[in-house]
Design an enzyme around this catalytic site. Structure first.
Site, PDB file in Angstrom:
ATOM      1  N   SER A   1       0.804  -1.221   0.000  1.00 48.80           N
ATOM      2  CA  SER A   1       0.000   0.000   0.000  1.00 48.80           C
ATOM      3  C   SER A   1       0.835   1.269   0.000  1.00 48.80           C
ATOM      4  O   SER A   1       2.053   1.241  -0.076  1.00 48.80           O
ATOM      5  CB  SER A   1      -0.960   0.038   1.181  1.00 48.80           C
ATOM      6  OG  SER A   1      -0.235   0.247   2.381  1.00 48.80           O
TER       7      SER A   1
ATOM      8  N   THR B   1      -1.935   0.618  -6.222  1.00 49.29           N
ATOM      9  CA  THR B   1      -1.979   0.075  -4.872  1.00 49.29           C
ATOM     10  C   THR B   1      -3.235   0.593  -4.192  1.00 49.29           C
ATOM     11  O   THR B   1      -4.172   1.009  -4.871  1.00 49.29           O
ATOM     12  CB  THR B   1      -0.679   0.416  -4.096  1.00 49.29           C
ATOM     13  OG1 THR B   1      -0.661  -0.299  -2.867  1.00 49.29           O
ATOM     14  CG2 THR B   1      -0.515   1.897  -3.865  1.00 49.29           C
ATOM     15  N   TYR B   2      -3.263   0.577  -2.868  1.00 48.03           N
ATOM     16  CA  TYR B   2      -4.411   1.100  -2.129  1.00 48.03           C
ATOM     17  C   TYR B   2      -3.925   2.029  -1.032  1.00 48.03           C
ATOM     18  O   TYR B   2      -2.789   1.937  -0.566  1.00 48.03           O
ATOM     19  CB  TYR B   2      -5.261  -0.036  -1.553  1.00 48.03           C
ATOM     20  CG  TYR B   2      -4.524  -0.947  -0.603  1.00 48.03           C
ATOM     21  CD1 TYR B   2      -4.549  -0.722   0.769  1.00 48.03           C
ATOM     22  CD2 TYR B   2      -3.787  -2.027  -1.077  1.00 48.03           C
ATOM     23  CE1 TYR B   2      -3.859  -1.559   1.644  1.00 48.03           C
ATOM     24  CE2 TYR B   2      -3.100  -2.861  -0.213  1.00 48.03           C
ATOM     25  CZ  TYR B   2      -3.144  -2.620   1.146  1.00 48.03           C
ATOM     26  OH  TYR B   2      -2.461  -3.438   2.003  1.00 48.03           O
TER      27      TYR B   2
ATOM     28  N   GLY C   1       5.778  -2.099   1.125  1.00 49.95           N
ATOM     29  CA  GLY C   1       5.847  -3.387   0.451  1.00 49.95           C
ATOM     30  C   GLY C   1       6.764  -3.356  -0.762  1.00 49.95           C
ATOM     31  O   GLY C   1       7.709  -2.569  -0.833  1.00 49.95           O
ATOM     32  N   ALA C   2       6.466  -4.214  -1.722  1.00 51.68           N
ATOM     33  CA  ALA C   2       7.327  -4.381  -2.893  1.00 51.68           C
ATOM     34  C   ALA C   2       7.540  -3.089  -3.667  1.00 51.68           C
ATOM     35  O   ALA C   2       8.577  -2.907  -4.313  1.00 51.68           O
ATOM     36  CB  ALA C   2       6.740  -5.452  -3.809  1.00 51.68           C
ATOM     37  N   ALA C   3       6.582  -2.162  -3.593  1.00 49.45           N
ATOM     38  CA  ALA C   3       6.719  -0.881  -4.296  1.00 49.45           C
ATOM     39  C   ALA C   3       7.930  -0.093  -3.823  1.00 49.45           C
ATOM     40  O   ALA C   3       8.431   0.775  -4.544  1.00 49.45           O
ATOM     41  CB  ALA C   3       5.452  -0.060  -4.119  1.00 49.45           C
TER      42      ALA C   3
END
EC number: 4.1.1.11
Length: 136
Positions: A25, A57-58, A73-75
């Site tokens: 997110s 994403t959110y 996260g992965a971002a």
């Protein structure tokens, strides 16, 4: 027929943190979310002006007034603290709804505090010498 239009945009926000090990997110200052009419859990698109990366994403609500823009996260592999980003949400509208639709455009300063709120997605941040007007 429905069309997908820009609902809101937080323009040229500065990423303040990145946490690779968070579940995912983007964390956004609650005041910015309210100004842009983005709600917790809403899908958002993030465009990194600095690197060119784009992702979906959110939104997660951050502390009000903190200026937080956190990539989680992965971002975090794609977007780093200090990078400038545009955060956008979109809405599905039919032709009747489209006529009255205006996007919420939130311009922020280097500390992610609100400078202006408008509805023209092509308007640059007021006073920014390094931006061009998107309309000719």
């Amino acid at each position: 027929m429905q069309r997908v239009l820009l609902a809101s945009k937080i323009h040229r926000a500065t990423v303040t943190q990145a946490d690779l090990h968070y579940v995912g997110s983007i964390t956004i200052d609650a005041e910015l979310m309210a100004a842009a009419d983005i709600v917790e859990g809403e899908q958002v698109h993030v465009v990194d002006i600095t690197s060119g990366a784009r992702l979906v994403t959110y939104a997660i609500t951050g502390t009000p007034g903190s200026g937080v823009i956190g990539i989680n996260g992965a971002a975090a592999h794609l977007i780093s603290p200090g990078n400038l980003v545009i955060i956008m949400s979109f809405v599905h509208l039919d032709e009747a709804e489209r006529a009255d639709h205006r996007a919420n455009v939130v311009h922020v300063d280097a500390d992610n505090h609100i400078v202006t709120i408008g509805s023209d997605p092509a308007q640059p941040v007021p006073g920014a010498a390094d931006q061009l007007v998107g309309r000719v």
